[in-house]
Enzyme design. Structure first.
Site, PDB file in Angstrom:
ATOM      1  N   ALA A   1      28.440 -20.533  25.438  1.00  0.00           N
ATOM      2  CA  ALA A   1      28.751 -21.801  24.772  1.00  0.00           C
ATOM      3  C   ALA A   1      28.265 -21.732  23.330  1.00  0.00           C
ATOM      4  CB  ALA A   1      28.074 -22.960  25.510  1.00  0.00           C
TER       5      ALA A   1
ATOM      6  N   ARG B   1      28.981 -24.012  19.505  1.00  0.00           N
ATOM      7  CA  ARG B   1      29.758 -25.071  18.864  1.00  0.00           C
ATOM      8  C   ARG B   1      30.787 -24.481  17.916  1.00  0.00           C
ATOM      9  NH1 ARG B   1      24.418 -28.583  17.939  1.00  0.00           N
ATOM     10  NH2 ARG B   1      23.755 -26.452  17.547  1.00  0.00           N
TER      11      ARG B   1
ATOM     12  N   LYS C   1      11.094 -20.275  18.280  1.00  0.00           N
ATOM     13  CA  LYS C   1       9.661 -20.568  18.052  1.00  0.00           C
ATOM     14  C   LYS C   1       9.430 -22.003  17.608  1.00  0.00           C
ATOM     15  CE  LYS C   1      11.711 -18.563  14.576  1.00  0.00           C
ATOM     16  NZ  LYS C   1      12.493 -17.379  14.337  1.00  0.00           N
TER      17      LYS C   1
ATOM     18  N   ILE D   1       8.680  -6.393  18.507  1.00  0.00           N
ATOM     19  CA  ILE D   1       7.376  -5.993  19.068  1.00  0.00           C
ATOM     20  C   ILE D   1       7.166  -6.739  20.391  1.00  0.00           C
ATOM     21  CG2 ILE D   1       4.884  -5.877  18.701  1.00  0.00           C
ATOM     22  CD1 ILE D   1       5.351  -6.237  15.720  1.00  0.00           C
TER      23      ILE D   1
ATOM     24  N   GLY E   1      20.480 -10.999   7.698  1.00  0.00           N
ATOM     25  CA  GLY E   1      20.303 -11.777   8.933  1.00  0.00           C
ATOM     26  C   GLY E   1      18.853 -11.940   9.351  1.00  0.00           C
TER      27      GLY E   1
ATOM     28  N   LYS F   1       4.900 -19.096  14.944  1.00  0.00           N
ATOM     29  CA  LYS F   1       4.651 -17.875  15.728  1.00  0.00           C
ATOM     30  C   LYS F   1       3.160 -17.699  16.002  1.00  0.00           C
ATOM     31  CE  LYS F   1       8.735 -15.560  13.875  1.00  0.00           C
ATOM     32  NZ  LYS F   1       9.239 -14.784  12.722  1.00  0.00           N
TER      33      LYS F   1
HETATM   34  N1  HSE Z   1      13.202 -15.649   9.978  1.00  0.00           N
HETATM   35  C1  HSE Z   1      12.391 -14.919  10.865  1.00  0.00           C
HETATM   36  C2  HSE Z   1      11.648 -13.845  10.085  1.00  0.00           C
HETATM   37  C3  HSE Z   1      13.268 -14.319  11.926  1.00  0.00           C
HETATM   38  O1  HSE Z   1      12.008 -13.590   8.940  1.00  0.00           O
HETATM   39  O2  HSE Z   1      10.710 -13.283  10.601  1.00  0.00           O
HETATM   40  C4  HSE Z   1      12.524 -13.886  13.148  1.00  0.00           C
HETATM   41  O3  HSE Z   1      11.831 -14.899  13.751  1.00  0.00           O
END
Ligand code: HSE
Length: 432
Positions: free
Chosen positions: A43, A45, A102, A133, A184, A202
């Site tokens: 799924a 959007r 997170k 990791i 990305g 995190k």
């Molecule tokens: N935007 C996050 C980073 C992606 O740059 O670490 C991974 O959580």
């Protein structure tokens, strides 16, 4: 054994890669898990006709995953509101959940884990911290024999990528960020990366795991890298340091010290060499001592690797159901931290100014460890001025803060003073 039927929510960078991995490595996962991992539903959007979904059914309605042919919902839509609803619905329907989110866990982890505990379903979140990791597994399983008292590291790939590009290529902040977005790595809103919020989320997840507690995300001190100047990076290097964006959490008798901020890391410490999108996490345990884990922290493949690892564990029957409520540990703030500091003080180039600066530090009993002032750094303005670079010895945070406020009021100081903490990680890891 019956296949594990996977419903995937979200087809962004990570979602698309998870679909690809599930299809391409299906035989490998079946061998590892002892049963097939079948992608039955997807799924999103935004439809992505270019992504091969095999025989999975596609729908633009996220509620379509709430159905009989899904055993586990993989939440990869990000953000809080829609993701929270998808996860709540999945758990309510007796489905397991795997998530990379997170932000969701830092804000609503307690609620999600409690609901999963009541319903007897598993929640996998390896992908939520440090991408490639396997640190969640390491803390939960590999280090289970230890009383863990400190955890630290580089947990935002985008910030590390930007600082590395500034340090190694002299690239400016905006260009490096644009490249991290193109690759990305960055969050949908990259201020989460560069202002330290992603790293704080995190760190809160890691600290909760390491210290067996619920950690209040609001109790984490947060600073990002947007104020770091390329000149600070160059001076730091000259002094034998790299500037890294660090997360540090320490367990104290009365609570948890948890902070993310840029820091000068001595070149003698291994993580000063962890560059680009790589992440590094150090964990200190009473039995094992210092440990260090390094790997790619962001991007489609490393994050998908962690998501699918949770699915394989779930298929094997070893992904745990969250335990009932844990102890709550208060955040201690940053006021009690004692560390060395890097100061960059823009000062008028005339006799007596340095003496005034030294006098302020001396009256606050802050000792000077190193100084740089270069004739070639003198800049013209209404009055010629020059940056004075000072590294102090260890001093309490509050004292250094008072010093900086007093220094800023000196007649000879012409602009904003940069202050960056120096991280002493020597007790947490062996020197390189
Ligand atoms: N935007 C996050 C980073 C992606 O740059 O670490 C991974 O959580």
């Amino acid at each position: 054994m019956a296949p594990l039927r996977v419903g995937l929510a979200g087809l962004g960078t990570v979602g698309g890669t998870v679909a690809r991995l599930l299809l391409e490595n299906a035989a490998l996962f079946e061998r590892r898990a002892g049963r097939r991992l079948d992608l039955t539903r997807v799924a999103s959007r935004t439809p992505k006709p270019e992504v091969d979904l095999g025989s999975a059914t596609f729908d633009t309605d996220l509620a379509s995953l709430d159905t009989g042919d899904v055993d586990v919902v993989v939440e990869l839509i990000g953000g809080e509101t829609a993701a929270r609803a998808v996860v709540a619905t999945a758990i309510g329907g007796g489905r397991h959940v795997v998530t990379a989110n997170k932000a969701l866990l830092a804000a609503h982890g307690d609620e999600i884990f409690a609901a999963a505990n009541r319903r007897g379903v598993s929640v996998g979140f390896e992908a939520s911290v440090a991408g490639g990791i396997p640190i969640v597994n390491a803390l939960r399983t590999g280090l289970a024999a230890n009383r863990l008292d400190a955890i630290a590291g580089i947990v935002n790939g985008t910030s590390n990528y930007i600082l590395t590009a500034m340090e190694e290529e002299g690239q400016d902040f905006a260009a490096a960020l644009a490249e991290a977005q193109r690759l990305g790595y960055a969050e949908a809103d990259p201020t989460f990366d560069v202002e330290g919020i992603d790293a704080a989320q995190k760190l809160a997840i890691l600290a909760a795991l390491a210290f067996d507690a619920t950690i209040d995300f609001d109790g984490v001190h947060v600073e990002g890298i947007s104020g770091i100047d390329i000149e600070d990076i160059r001076y730091a290097r000259e002094l034998g340091f790299s500037i890294k964006h660090l997360g540090l959490a320490r367990l104290h008798d009365d609570g948890v010290e948890a902070r993310v901020h840029p820091a000068l890391v001595p070149e003698s410490v291994l993580i000063s060499k962890v560059s680009d999108v790589m992440n590094a996490v150090m964990a200190h345990g009473d039995a094992v001592g210092p440990t260090l884990y390094v790997g790619p922290g962001a991007g489609g493949m490393p994050t998908a690797s962690a998501v699918v690892a949770d699915l394989v564990e779930l298929a094997r029957g070893t992904l745990p159901v969250p335990r009932a409520a844990k102890r709550r540990l208060p955040g201690l703030g940053i006021g009690g931290v004692v560390c060395a500091h890097y100061l960059k003080i823009p000062a008028i180039d005339q006799p007596g100014v340095f003496a005034e600066v030294a006098d302020v530090l001396s009256r606050h009993e802050v000792s000077i460890e190193a100084v740089i002032q270069r004739p070639q750094a003198i800049r013209t303005g209404d009055e010629p001025w020059v940056p004075i670079i000072i590294v102090t010895d260890e001093a309490p945070e509050t004292v250094v803060r008072d010093c900086v406020a007093e220094l800023a009021n000196l007649g000879g100081v012409t602009g904003e003073i940069a202050r960056i903490r120096v991280a002493d990680l020597s007790a947490m890891m062996p020197p390189s």
